[in-house]
Design a protein around this motif. Structure first.
Motif, mmCIF file in Angstrom:
data_model
loop_
_atom_site.group_PDB
_atom_site.id
_atom_site.type_symbol
_atom_site.label_atom_id
_atom_site.label_comp_id
_atom_site.label_asym_id
_atom_site.label_seq_id
_atom_site.Cartn_x
_atom_site.Cartn_y
_atom_site.Cartn_z
ATOM 1 N N GLY A 91 0.798 -1.235 0.000
ATOM 2 C CA GLY A 91 0.000 0.000 0.000
ATOM 3 C C GLY A 91 0.815 1.261 0.000
ATOM 4 O O GLY A 91 0.410 2.267 0.568
ATOM 5 N N CYS B 176 2.688 2.777 -2.972
ATOM 6 C CA CYS B 176 2.842 3.652 -4.148
ATOM 7 C C CYS B 176 1.639 4.551 -4.343
ATOM 8 O O CYS B 176 1.765 5.670 -4.821
ATOM 9 C CB CYS B 176 3.121 2.830 -5.409
ATOM 10 S SG CYS B 176 1.665 2.031 -6.116
ATOM 11 N N ARG B 177 0.472 4.053 -3.989
ATOM 12 C CA ARG B 177 -0.786 4.803 -3.998
ATOM 13 C C ARG B 177 -1.324 5.126 -5.382
ATOM 14 O O ARG B 177 -2.289 5.890 -5.489
ATOM 15 C CB ARG B 177 -0.708 6.110 -3.186
ATOM 16 C CG ARG B 177 -0.114 6.001 -1.806
ATOM 17 C CD ARG B 177 -0.711 4.952 -0.948
ATOM 18 N NE ARG B 177 -2.051 5.225 -0.468
ATOM 19 C CZ ARG B 177 -2.758 4.358 0.243
ATOM 20 N NH1 ARG B 177 -2.253 3.182 0.549
ATOM 21 N NH2 ARG B 177 -3.976 4.665 0.633
ATOM 22 N N ILE C 98 -5.130 4.030 -6.453
ATOM 23 C CA ILE C 98 -6.293 4.605 -5.780
ATOM 24 C C ILE C 98 -7.546 4.509 -6.652
ATOM 25 O O ILE C 98 -7.485 4.649 -7.873
ATOM 26 C CB ILE C 98 -6.073 6.089 -5.374
ATOM 27 C CG1 ILE C 98 -5.438 6.882 -6.511
ATOM 28 C CG2 ILE C 98 -5.274 6.196 -4.092
ATOM 29 C CD1 ILE C 98 -5.415 8.371 -6.266
ATOM 30 N N ILE D 56 -11.905 7.725 -1.200
ATOM 31 C CA ILE D 56 -10.784 7.252 -2.009
ATOM 32 C C ILE D 56 -9.911 6.323 -1.185
ATOM 33 O O ILE D 56 -9.603 6.599 -0.034
ATOM 34 C CB ILE D 56 -9.960 8.458 -2.530
ATOM 35 C CG1 ILE D 56 -10.799 9.234 -3.536
ATOM 36 C CG2 ILE D 56 -8.652 8.003 -3.159
ATOM 37 C CD1 ILE D 56 -10.147 10.482 -4.067
ATOM 38 N N CYS E 4 -5.318 -1.945 -3.757
ATOM 39 C CA CYS E 4 -4.564 -3.103 -3.258
ATOM 40 C C CYS E 4 -4.918 -3.396 -1.812
ATOM 41 O O CYS E 4 -4.740 -4.500 -1.340
ATOM 42 C CB CYS E 4 -3.066 -2.873 -3.397
ATOM 43 S SG CYS E 4 -2.409 -1.610 -2.285
ATOM 44 N N SER E 5 -5.389 -2.383 -1.085
ATOM 45 C CA SER E 5 -5.698 -2.638 0.321
ATOM 46 C C SER E 5 -7.191 -2.515 0.596
ATOM 47 O O SER E 5 -7.596 -2.211 1.708
ATOM 48 C CB SER E 5 -4.886 -1.725 1.236
ATOM 49 O OG SER E 5 -4.396 -0.621 0.571
ATOM 50 N N ARG F 187 -11.207 13.114 -10.111
ATOM 51 C CA ARG F 187 -10.293 13.298 -8.979
ATOM 52 C C ARG F 187 -9.179 12.266 -9.002
ATOM 53 O O ARG F 187 -8.005 12.558 -8.796
ATOM 54 C CB ARG F 187 -11.059 13.181 -7.653
ATOM 55 C CG ARG F 187 -11.819 14.431 -7.290
ATOM 56 C CD ARG F 187 -12.026 14.514 -5.808
ATOM 57 N NE ARG F 187 -12.745 13.336 -5.285
ATOM 58 C CZ ARG F 187 -12.986 13.151 -3.996
ATOM 59 N NH1 ARG F 187 -12.563 14.033 -3.113
ATOM 60 N NH2 ARG F 187 -13.643 12.112 -3.596
ATOM 61 N N TYR G 294 -5.242 13.066 -9.080
ATOM 62 C CA TYR G 294 -4.342 12.681 -7.989
ATOM 63 C C TYR G 294 -3.314 11.651 -8.461
ATOM 64 O O TYR G 294 -2.150 11.715 -8.111
ATOM 65 C CB TYR G 294 -5.141 12.133 -6.803
ATOM 66 C CG TYR G 294 -6.060 13.141 -6.153
ATOM 67 C CD1 TYR G 294 -5.830 14.514 -6.310
ATOM 68 C CD2 TYR G 294 -7.156 12.744 -5.404
ATOM 69 C CE1 TYR G 294 -6.676 15.441 -5.726
ATOM 70 C CE2 TYR G 294 -8.004 13.675 -4.812
ATOM 71 C CZ TYR G 294 -7.764 15.016 -4.980
ATOM 72 O OH TYR G 294 -8.591 15.944 -4.409
ATOM 73 N N ILE H 152 0.681 11.940 -8.291
ATOM 74 C CA ILE H 152 1.555 10.984 -7.598
ATOM 75 C C ILE H 152 2.659 10.514 -8.540
ATOM 76 O O ILE H 152 3.831 10.428 -8.168
ATOM 77 C CB ILE H 152 0.730 9.792 -7.060
ATOM 78 C CG1 ILE H 152 -0.241 10.270 -5.994
ATOM 79 C CG2 ILE H 152 1.649 8.715 -6.490
ATOM 80 C CD1 ILE H 152 -1.268 9.233 -5.562
#
Lengths: 160, 573, 639
Positions: free
Chosen positions: B53, B55-56, B59, B67, B71-72, B87, B91, B95
């Motif tokens: 969890g 690299c994000r 999302i 959001i 993966c989690s 959004r 985002y 990232i």
């Protein structure tokens, strides 16, 4: 470099049951003894409790309080918490740096006398700004008081 | 868990991007999406490793606007998820831009160019390079290892390598150091890789999404030697190379490409091409003999296999006391190296091995692999490196005709072929010991429990009044589990095969990086080649007689066995 | 060694005995030994006090273990009395007198006058605008508070389990063990409406019921979060030091409710005093059979271990703390599972904050209705705050939820120091936000604060006056969080680094207006996509200062002006005295809080710019209008 007493490390390991889960407590005990984490000590611990050097180094460097380098006789902690900041602890820090000849990039003096550390909050906000020398708290500090404090320590060590 | 007890086995469905997606026990939404044809981007997730969890970029947004990273996120029946809301797009792009800012982008020349996942996602999401200035790590490149190169300036801290090394390989040679922006991945005390517990398996490089961990590229040396006309370049290639190479040219993984591979090597300018499969057969002959001798002499068992260099290094670094139980047989690569030296005794031969393996680079450089004052193998190239050379030479691999390896060291049986997968060595040994090439017997062997990609396999084999307990492990973590069983006295084994890489050599660190599904295709391809072989038990290999008679100077033990320092005073007659 | 109590009856007998002693009218000298007073030298004061009492021929009792003689003087070290600004504090019972800033040299007078003759030493009393307050209850700092959780702090010896039992301690645990089912305990806590005091305000009872619902787990854990890392917050430290047994008792009750037998207290590394007092308390409770196996013969077991942090703010986050307790890098875990189901060592884990646990015994003893009798509907009970910054009275306070900011800052805090103007209050530490003039009448509770983009957090209240630069404040917090980011997830690791750089640029006069949009965009991204609470809230100080003090940001950028004079590279106010008009009245020199002004009477004065803190007091008071600001603009813009 200090010479690591492995018998002493054994005692510490025994106290914590050679348990990997206690690795932080083990390192705290070692640091209490040597004021930093000597590499030889950590290598010994890694071998004895069965964790890799990468893991132990990773854990040690994650936490602010562990020092991988030898520290000075006097560890001067300058609080840069919010309350101290509002009461101008930046100036106190500067004075401490000036009096010791140290900087953020160079935390310890060559003669092994002083180490200056910045800490986030010592929980003595009512007395801000706060400077702690080893375990002694000096409250409501000013740049002048800080300089006087260090001169006093130097005098105690017979320095001019 | 109490709150999950209501879950039944009824068909459960969730909605992802307005597509109804069945939930089949997947551990997270990311897997559900992938199984339903929706590719949520991710840089720190690997199906075989724990969920990180970090690299994000995976999302997603639910119908309430919350959001979270896919993966989690647990798959929940009835949940509605969108992977590309405005959004999320904004985002995710930011990232990636932040990652790019802390990543040294020498993309045109990077080893990983074209297979870099960060590069691919940046292109996919139209990420411009310039939003944030560069602030990547200025730590030096670590090329101390014979096998892999570590470049911290390209590391995006996804932690896949750390988890691979720890969770699968149980080595934990590297970990995160310091924290926050100062975080980097390294062996403890800033040691270099070579002085760590690293065994060179290359699995870290196989999972690295960027060019931060790469296989050491030695293709320049190869070009140099090929172009030196005074030198005879003799190449051997391992069983698994023929099932990995094709993927680099967009071809399917489920067909071995032995013929094209030989042609390609010749086109590159190689003088002689031999097949390591032959010495795999030879290894079986030697190893079976050694095992039977140990069994009969009452030597300490289990005997461990010795053909995997990652495993050998692991024994040396972690279990040196077990070395006397490790077979003294050289690896097929070593044996072929010895045969090549003796075949071209008085010629200036440059001996090259194409391997699925990064650790072989180290093995070839070991002093123990020097015989009669010469290195047995001068250079090891991985499957990846060979693929790169073929591309560099402008060869259209898919269109190549087939050729056969050169005589006299090109013959092989199916037993040699299956060395490429976990359990293959063991299956070959069983074929050798039973000595029966009938289809029924081969089928019985195939079904005895030796086949399959499970991490640990344990089974019994009987031959006459001989009853053997056999263990097979792939991945060093699994090997350590077996060793623990043995050392704690919980289980007895007579023979244990270990391959350091998950799935065996087909999943080697030198192979093109692949998902598990792809490795299963390679697995199938290996057995396809085995079944296509006319001869399937090693003693049938017609070249072996020639080898024993002409290429070993009447001292097979000297040429075919390697005594590592920790072997101690092992004597072998 | 204490005698082990084997059953409830034995406990009750012991309780009755110590209660009687506690209620006896014996003379007591209570020396505050909270962190603040200890920092001011109170431990030494305590030792000297004991020696002096003994030397004076009086009978002196330090510990309650023995039956005290009738007219003996009790010298006790107590937990934090709260008024840290005025420490070291000494309280005299039974009169309830409070002496402030007591030095060792004051001891003889205290003994001679107060102890021997029963006279009040007015020299040591607290004075509020000249009005002398004899008792603690007469001081505004105290009489506007509602001390419940901290009710024992300052009244009993914090290192004595006998004192604690004598004042009613452990009766709630005993009640929960013998008279209540786990379900009843959970029910009572749910009914009380208490929400987690650690930051997010999650209902405590709900959390307990979730842990309790894991009926089949072989092991469950209770974890007490004492990793109070917010700069400017020290309530939890004070609680652990000042009333350690109350924390333990709350944890025992949680153990009963969740049917857990193992517990950990994770204490911040910077709190060695908390560690030693908690260790002592655990030892005492174990000796007496209130902890350990078969508590008071009930068949219930409960073990508490202490884990000392090693300096990582992020370990205050639940899963990071779990990792740290297990001996790993304190990085938060991916949130696939909840801690209540899969927490410490993969087992169901109930993690609550120190203050939450310390509230539990009273809820069990007095009932949910009593607890709810103060506070608001959504935020019941009281809340401890650490009141610090540019306010006259700093220290630990406990107030009902829903009290207004004005009551705290003006009523309890006594207004802004040095007669400066109020500017803002930073609440909730680096995850919180700032409240301004217009929020002065906002009730302090979970929901009202959330509605204005702040959080109650762990309860740090840092008061800022007009000499505080809000951009610098945002930079300060971003710098903190950037240093404390664990580095695991990209948004937080890279986002905080970039935001810190932008804020530094602005403070150095190198910012652009586009930077403000960039700050906001990064902030929103971090808020939504970071892995853990630290990252999600890391940008709050920036967002909240941008919302409330955007004009200051804009001044920094377009006018290169820092109105508070904090940002060194920007033009600042420089106060100067016009020698031609100065009449030499010395008023400015007398008013200057930092003695920056010098001059002989009837001759022109001068301001030493290096000492001047630009507070403006001199200019406001000058009868001749001789003080002016040169090289800058006048900073007093009304908000």
């Amino acid at each position: 470099m200090v010479k690591v007493d492995f018998k002493l490390i054994d005692k510490i390991l025994e106290r914590y049951d050679y348990d990997k889960g206690n690795i932080i407590a083990i390192m705290q005990a070692i640091q209490e003894e040597y004021r930093y984490l000597p590499q030889a000590a950590l290598e010994y611990v890694a071998e004895k409790i069965g964790v890799s050097m990468a893991k132990i180094f990773g854990v040690a460097t994650f936490y602010e309080n562990f020092s991988m380098d030898a520290k000075g006789k006097y560890v001067i902690k300058v609080c840069r918490g919010t309350a101290c900041h509002v009461r101008k602890s930046a100036n106190v820090l500067e004075a401490v740096y000036e009096a010791t000849g140290l900087s953020e990039g160079k935390p310890s003096t060559e003669d092994g006398l002083f180490t200056v550390e910045i800490v986030s909050c010592l929980g003595a906000c009512g007395l801000a700004p706060v400077v702690v020398v080893n375990d002694e708290v000096h409250s409501k500090m000013t740049p002048e008081k800080a300089q006087a404090l260090i001169s006093e320590l130097k005098a105690k060590e017979g320095m001019r | 868990m109490a709150r999950e007890k209501n879950q039944s086995n009824d068909l459960k469905v969730m909605t992802i991007d307005n597509v109804e997606c069945a939930i089949n026990g997947e551990r997270n939404v990311l897997e559900v999406a992938r199984h339903n044809g929706i590719d949520i981007p991710s840089l720190c997730y690997c199906e075989n490793l724990s969920i990180y969890g970090g690299c994000r970029i995976c999302i997603v947004e639910d119908d309430k606007g919350k959001i979270d990273s896919a993966c989690s996120l647990k798959p929940r029946a009835g949940a509605k998820i969108n992977t590309n809301t405005p959004r999320i797009q904004r985002y995710r792009k930011m990232i990636l831009q932040l990652m790019l800012g802390s990543h040294r982008t020498d993309c045109a020349t990077c080893e990983m160019s074209e297979s870099c996942k960060l590069q691919a996602y940046c292109r996919r999401y139209h990420v411009d390079m310039e939003r944030f200035g560069k602030n990547y790590s200025d730590m030096p490149i670590d090329d101390s290892s014979a096998c892999i190169v570590r470049d911290p300036s390209k590391c995006i801290l996804c932690g896949l390598c750390v988890r691979m090394c720890d969770e699968i390989q149980n080595i934990h040679a590297i970990d995160f150091c310091h924290r926050g922006k100062r975080t980097y991945i390294a062996p403890g005390y800033n040691d270099n890789i070579a002085s760590s517990k690293c065994v060179g398996c290359g699995q870290c490089a196989a999972v690295c999404p960027t060019g931060a961990l790469t296989v050491k590229n030695e293709t320049e040396k190869m070009w140099h030697m090929i172009q030196d006309l005074n030198r005879k370049v003799v190449v051997q290639f391992a069983p698994s190379v023929r099932v990995g190479l094709a993927e680099q040219f967009g071809m399917p993984a489920n067909e071995p490409v032995t013929g094209k591979l030989v042609t390609a090597l010749k086109r590159l300018g190689v003088d002689v091409v031999y097949d390591t499969n032959l010495t795999a057969d030879l290894t079986i002959m030697e190893e079976s003999a050694e095992f039977m001798e140990k069994l009969n002499s009452g030597a300490k068992l289990p005997m461990f296999t010795s053909c995997c260099p990652g495993w050998i290094q692991h024994v040396e670094k972690v279990h040196p006391h077990l070395m006397p139980q490790v077979s003294t047989c050289g690896s097929p690569m070593e044996m072929m190296g010895a045969l090549i030296r003796n075949q071209f005794k008085n010629e200036d031969v440059y001996s090259v091995a194409i391997m699925p393996c990064t650790a072989k680079k180290f093995e070839a450089s070991r002093p123990e692999l020097e015989k009669d004052g010469k290195r047995l193998v001068d250079l090891v190239l991985t499957t990846q490196e060979l693929g790169r050379m073929i591309k560099e030479a402008g060869i259209d691999f898919a269109k190549l005709p087939d050729s056969k390896p050169d005589s006299p060291l090109g013959d092989y049986t199916g037993a040699g072929v299956i060395f490429g997968v976990t359990g293959g060595v063991t299956e070959a040994v069983i074929r050798r010991v039973l000595g029966d090439a009938s289809p029924d017997t081969l089928q019985t062997i195939a079904e005895c429990g030796v086949r399959g990609l499970d991490g640990i396999k344990a089974f019994d084999v009987s031959a006459g009044d001989l009853k053997l307990r056999i263990g097979v492990a792939n991945g060093l973590g699994n090997a350590d589990k077996l060793i623990k069983l043995v050392e704690s006295g919980q289980e007895h084994f007579d023979f244990i095969e270990v391959m350091a890489c998950p799935n065996g050599c087909i999943g080697g660190g030198g192979q093109p990086p692949a998902m598990q599904e792809r490795k299963e295709e390679r697995f199938a391809a290996i057995f396809k080649e085995d079944e296509a072989c006319e001869l399937r038990i090693p003693q049938q290999n017609p070249a072996l007689d020639y080898v024993y008679a002409n290429l070993l100077n009447n001292d097979p033990h000297h040429y075919l066995h390697i005594i590592y320092p920790d072997h101690g005073d092992v004597h072998h007659e | 060694m204490r005698t082990k109590l084997n059953n409830r009856a034995e406990f009750q007998a012991v309780q009755a005995k110590y209660e009687a002693i506690h209620n006896s009218a014996n003379r007591k000298i209570l020396v505050c030994c909270g962190n603040g007073c200890v920092s001011s030298g109170s431990l030494k004061l305590y030792e000297e006090m004991k020696t002096a009492v003994k030397a004076s021929g009086l009978k002196c009792v330090v510990e309650l273990m023995e039956e005290p003689e009738k007219d003996a003087v009790n010298v006790k070290k107590t937990g934090c009395i709260g008024f840290c600004e005025m420490g070291p504090l000494v309280k005299i019972e039974p009169e309830g007198w409070l002496y402030t800033k007591v030095q060792i040299s004051d001891i003889p007078e205290i003994i001679e006058s107060t102890i021997m003759k029963g006279e009040f030493v007015s020299r040591l009393a607290y004075r509020n605008s000249g009005i002398l307050a004899k008792k603690q209850s007469e001081i505004p700092f105290y009489n506007k508070q509602t001390r419940r959780m901290l009710n024992y702090c300052g009244n009993i010896d914090c290192e004595s389990i006998e004192d604690y039992i004598g004042i009613g301690g452990y009766s709630a645990a005993v009640k929960a063990i013998f008279d209540m089912t786990p379900e009843q305990v959970v029910e009572e806590v749910i009914e009380s409406g208490i929400r987690g005091r650690g930051g997010a305000g999650y209902p405590t009872g709900k959390k307990w019921s979730q842990v309790a619902a894991n009926k089949n787990a072989d092991v469950k854990y209770i974890v007490c979060n004492g990793d109070e890392g917010d700069p400017g917050a020290f309530m939890d430290g004070s609680t652990m030091e000042g009333t350690p047994h109350k924390v333990l008792e709350g944890m025992i009750i949680a153990g009963i409710a969740c049917e857990a037998e193992e517990a950990y207290i994770y204490v911040r590394a910077e709190y060695p005093l908390s560690v030693s007092r908690l260790s002592m308390a655990i030892e005492q409770a174990t000796e007496m059979g209130l902890l350990g196996d078969n508590i008071l013969g009930s068949g219930k077991n409960f073990h508490i271990h202490i884990n000392q942090g090693a300096g990582a703010f992020v370990c205050g986050e639940g899963s990071a703390m779990t990792n740290s307790i297990e001996g790993n890098r304190g990085m938060p875990r991916a949130k696939l599972y909840h801690q209540v189901d899969v927490g410490l060592y993969g087992k169901p884990t109930c993690l609550n904050n120190v203050e939450t646990f310390a509230n539990i015994p009273d809820i069990i003893n007095h009932g949910a209705a009593w607890f709810k009798s103060v506070g608001t509907e959504g935020s019941t009970g009281t809340k401890a705050f650490a009141l610090t910054g540019n306010v006259n009275n700093t220290g630990i306070i406990e107030v009902p939820m829903g009290i207004t900011l004005r009551e705290v800052v003006v009523g309890i805090g006594g207004g802004i120091k040095n007669y400066q103007d109020f500017k803002a209050v930073q609440i909730g530490g680096p995850s919180g936000g700032c409240l301004t003039y217009e929020h002065l009448d906002l009730p302090l509770d979970f929901d009202s604060l959330k509605s204005v983009g702040a959080i109650i957090g762990s309860g740090g209240l840092v008061v800022m006056d007009e000499n505080t630069c809000m951009v610098d404040t945002a930079r300060f917090f971003m710098n903190f969080i950037c240093k404390e980011s664990c580095g695991k997830c990209t948004p937080c690791r890279e986002g905080t680094t970039r935001m810190k750089q932008i804020l530094e640029d602005i403070c150095n006069g190198e910012g652009t207006m586009e930077d403000l949009d960039e700050l906001e965009e990064i902030a929103r991204m971090m808020e939504k996509s970071s892995l853990c609470g630290l990252g999600k809230t890391a940008a709050n100080p920036v967002l909240s200062t941008l919302a409330n003090f955007r004009n200051e940001y804009e001044e920094h950028i377009s006018e290169k002006l820092c109105r508070a004079g904090v940002c060194q590279k920007l033009s600042q106010k420089v106060y100067a005295i016009n020698a031609a008009t100065c009449i030499g009245c010395t008023k400015c020199a007398r008013n200057c809080p930092v003695e920056a002004i010098t001059g002989q009477i009837k001759t022109p004065h001068v301001i030493d710019a290096s000492k001047c803190i630009k507070c403006g007091t001199c200019m406001e008071g000058c009868p001749a209008g001789a003080i002016y600001i040169e090289n800058g603009r006048k900073g007093n813009v009304k908000y």
